[in-house]
Scaffold this motif. Structure first.
Motif, PDB file in Angstrom:
ATOM      1  N   VAL A 121       0.846  -1.199   0.000  1.00  0.00           N
ATOM      2  CA  VAL A 121       0.000   0.000   0.000  1.00  0.00           C
ATOM      3  C   VAL A 121       0.881   1.250   0.000  1.00  0.00           C
ATOM      4  N   GLN A 122       1.952   1.225   0.808  1.00  0.00           N
ATOM      5  CA  GLN A 122       2.884   2.366   0.832  1.00  0.00           C
ATOM      6  C   GLN A 122       3.454   2.656  -0.545  1.00  0.00           C
ATOM      7  N   ARG A 123       3.909   1.627  -1.215  1.00  0.00           N
ATOM      8  CA  ARG A 123       4.509   1.811  -2.535  1.00  0.00           C
ATOM      9  C   ARG A 123       3.503   2.365  -3.537  1.00  0.00           C
ATOM     10  N   LEU A 124       2.288   1.816  -3.493  1.00  0.00           N
ATOM     11  CA  LEU A 124       1.273   2.233  -4.467  1.00  0.00           C
ATOM     12  C   LEU A 124       0.864   3.682  -4.234  1.00  0.00           C
ATOM     13  N   LEU A 125       0.755   4.064  -2.958  1.00  0.00           N
ATOM     14  CA  LEU A 125       0.358   5.447  -2.660  1.00  0.00           C
ATOM     15  C   LEU A 125       1.425   6.433  -3.111  1.00  0.00           C
ATOM     16  N   SER A 126       2.682   6.036  -3.045  1.00  0.00           N
ATOM     17  CA  SER A 126       3.740   6.962  -3.457  1.00  0.00           C
ATOM     18  C   SER A 126       3.877   7.025  -4.973  1.00  0.00           C
ATOM     19  N   ARG A 127       3.278   6.079  -5.681  1.00  0.00           N
ATOM     20  CA  ARG A 127       3.394   6.027  -7.145  1.00  0.00           C
ATOM     21  C   ARG A 127       2.485   7.061  -7.813  1.00  0.00           C
ATOM     22  N   GLY A 128       1.271   7.219  -7.266  1.00  0.00           N
ATOM     23  CA  GLY A 128       0.389   8.293  -7.725  1.00  0.00           C
ATOM     24  C   GLY A 128      -0.210   8.144  -9.103  1.00  0.00           C
ATOM     25  N   ARG A 129      -0.406   6.914  -9.587  1.00  0.00           N
ATOM     26  CA  ARG A 129      -1.127   6.718 -10.852  1.00  0.00           C
ATOM     27  C   ARG A 129      -2.610   7.017 -10.613  1.00  0.00           C
ATOM     28  N   THR A 130      -3.406   7.218 -11.695  1.00  0.00           N
ATOM     29  CA  THR A 130      -4.810   7.600 -11.477  1.00  0.00           C
ATOM     30  C   THR A 130      -5.589   6.503 -10.742  1.00  0.00           C
ATOM     31  N   ASP A 131      -5.142   5.262 -10.844  1.00  0.00           N
ATOM     32  CA  ASP A 131      -5.847   4.177 -10.132  1.00  0.00           C
ATOM     33  C   ASP A 131      -5.148   3.845  -8.809  1.00  0.00           C
ATOM     34  N   ASP A 132      -4.341   4.772  -8.291  1.00  0.00           N
ATOM     35  CA  ASP A 132      -3.585   4.515  -7.071  1.00  0.00           C
ATOM     36  C   ASP A 132      -4.078   5.300  -5.851  1.00  0.00           C
ATOM     37  N   ASN A 133      -5.385   5.590  -5.726  1.00  0.00           N
ATOM     38  CA  ASN A 133      -5.836   6.179  -4.458  1.00  0.00           C
ATOM     39  C   ASN A 133      -6.253   5.055  -3.499  1.00  0.00           C
ATOM     40  N   GLU A 134      -6.350   5.392  -2.220  1.00  0.00           N
ATOM     41  CA  GLU A 134      -6.421   4.332  -1.203  1.00  0.00           C
ATOM     42  C   GLU A 134      -7.577   3.338  -1.389  1.00  0.00           C
ATOM     43  N   ASP A 135      -8.762   3.847  -1.702  1.00  0.00           N
ATOM     44  CA  ASP A 135      -9.908   2.937  -1.863  1.00  0.00           C
ATOM     45  C   ASP A 135      -9.710   1.988  -3.037  1.00  0.00           C
ATOM     46  N   VAL A 136      -9.234   2.553  -4.126  1.00  0.00           N
ATOM     47  CA  VAL A 136      -9.035   1.720  -5.319  1.00  0.00           C
ATOM     48  C   VAL A 136      -7.928   0.690  -5.059  1.00  0.00           C
ATOM     49  N   ILE A 137      -6.891   1.102  -4.340  1.00  0.00           N
ATOM     50  CA  ILE A 137      -5.800   0.176  -4.010  1.00  0.00           C
ATOM     51  C   ILE A 137      -6.326  -1.005  -3.193  1.00  0.00           C
ATOM     52  N   ARG A 138      -7.138  -0.698  -2.169  1.00  0.00           N
ATOM     53  CA  ARG A 138      -7.735  -1.768  -1.347  1.00  0.00           C
ATOM     54  C   ARG A 138      -8.509  -2.733  -2.223  1.00  0.00           C
ATOM     55  N   HIS A 139      -9.263  -2.166  -3.135  1.00  0.00           N
ATOM     56  CA  HIS A 139     -10.063  -3.030  -3.993  1.00  0.00           C
ATOM     57  C   HIS A 139      -9.167  -3.867  -4.918  1.00  0.00           C
ATOM     58  N   ARG A 140      -8.099  -3.266  -5.438  1.00  0.00           N
ATOM     59  CA  ARG A 140      -7.191  -4.040  -6.302  1.00  0.00           C
ATOM     60  C   ARG A 140      -6.557  -5.190  -5.535  1.00  0.00           C
ATOM     61  N   LEU A 141      -6.248  -4.947  -4.256  1.00  0.00           N
ATOM     62  CA  LEU A 141      -5.656  -6.023  -3.444  1.00  0.00           C
ATOM     63  C   LEU A 141      -6.671  -7.142  -3.207  1.00  0.00           C
ATOM     64  N   GLU A 142      -7.951  -6.770  -3.024  1.00  0.00           N
ATOM     65  CA  GLU A 142      -9.000  -7.796  -2.860  1.00  0.00           C
ATOM     66  C   GLU A 142      -9.162  -8.617  -4.142  1.00  0.00           C
ATOM     67  N   VAL A 143      -9.181  -7.893  -5.259  1.00  0.00           N
ATOM     68  CA  VAL A 143      -9.326  -8.593  -6.540  1.00  0.00           C
ATOM     69  C   VAL A 143      -8.133  -9.533  -6.754  1.00  0.00           C
ATOM     70  N   TYR A 144      -6.953  -9.080  -6.349  1.00  0.00           N
ATOM     71  CA  TYR A 144      -5.767  -9.939  -6.461  1.00  0.00           C
ATOM     72  C   TYR A 144      -5.951 -11.214  -5.629  1.00  0.00           C
ATOM     73  N   ALA A 145      -6.375 -11.023  -4.363  1.00  0.00           N
ATOM     74  CA  ALA A 145      -6.515 -12.175  -3.464  1.00  0.00           C
ATOM     75  C   ALA A 145      -7.549 -13.170  -3.997  1.00  0.00           C
ATOM     76  N   GLU A 146      -8.644 -12.643  -4.535  1.00  0.00           N
ATOM     77  CA  GLU A 146      -9.728 -13.520  -5.000  1.00  0.00           C
ATOM     78  C   GLU A 146      -9.425 -14.184  -6.338  1.00  0.00           C
ATOM     79  N   GLN A 147      -8.923 -13.397  -7.266  1.00  0.00           N
ATOM     80  CA  GLN A 147      -8.843 -13.896  -8.644  1.00  0.00           C
ATOM     81  C   GLN A 147      -7.451 -14.323  -9.078  1.00  0.00           C
ATOM     82  N   THR A 148      -6.430 -13.593  -8.608  1.00  0.00           N
ATOM     83  CA  THR A 148      -5.092 -13.860  -9.132  1.00  0.00           C
ATOM     84  C   THR A 148      -4.305 -14.829  -8.255  1.00  0.00           C
ATOM     85  N   GLU A 149      -4.477 -14.716  -6.928  1.00  0.00           N
ATOM     86  CA  GLU A 149      -3.687 -15.556  -6.031  1.00  0.00           C
ATOM     87  C   GLU A 149      -3.882 -17.062  -6.268  1.00  0.00           C
TER      88      GLU A 149
END
Ligand code: ADP
Length: 182
Positions: A121-149
């Protein structure tokens, strides 16, 4: 060195950075579905507009869209390759298998970059891409855990998984990756 590779790992683990360095060092083709989709978004193509909405919510883009991009790239290139950001679910992994059979090529290794969630989360927040705000990051991590892991076990069962800790200096991680691929 193994040179037909997948890079797997959560958002923020450094797949893009490491895949690019490895490809530059060894003359491999780097195929990042995230980069290719962002190029479509920047070009304001129909495909890009469709993708942008999903990407900004942290959702996955449709398998068929991503697969079309990957297919055309894989068919037009020669030499070794690194796929980064693809496959992202089991359906994509199965589609890739079929494509590689057609091309008479085989995955030689799946590099799994591992990092704890706080650091991600720290790394993603410092990157600052348009899809890198905290809520979206949380959701991307959930999608990773569910679908990619689930792909970790999928490739572990195929004897292809190569685990690499993804904390520390960029050069150090690169050396570690080269070690597991040699
Ligand atoms: P990160 O490494 O931070 O996950 P990427 O650049 O790989 O970022 O991907 C950014 C976004 O692009 C994803 O959140 C997703 O919306 C979309 N995307 C990239 N690759 C795929 C894929 N294989 N399948 C579906 N969507 C994808």
């Amino acid at each position: 060195m193994k040179d037909r590779l997948l890079f797997l790992g959560p958002p923020g683990a450094g797949k893009g950075t490491q895949a690019e360095r490895l490809c530059n060092a060894h003359g491999l083709n780097h195929l990042s579905t995230g980069d290719l989709l962002r190029a479509e978004v920047d070009a304001k193509s129909a495909l890009g507009t469709e993708a942008a909405e999903l990407m900004n919510k942290g959702e996955l883009v449709s398998d068929s869209l991503v697969l079309a991009i990957v297919k055309s790239r894989m068919k037009s290139q020669s030499g070794g390759w690194v796929l980064d950001g693809f496959p992202r679910n089991v359906n994509q992994a199965k589609a890739l298998q079929i494509l590689l059979e057609e091309l008479d090529q085989q995955i030689q290794g799946v590099v799994l970059l591992e990092l704890d969630e706080v650091a991600l989360v720290q790394r993603l927040l410092s990157r600052g891409r348009t899809d890198d705000n905290e809520d979206v990051i949380r959701h991307r991590l959930e999608v990773y855990a569910e679908q990619t892991e689930p792909l970790v076990d999928y490739y572990l069962n195929q004897g292809l998984l190569l685990r690499v800790p993804a904390s520390g200096a960029i050069e150090e991680i690169q050396t570690h990756i080269e070690d597991v691929l040699s």
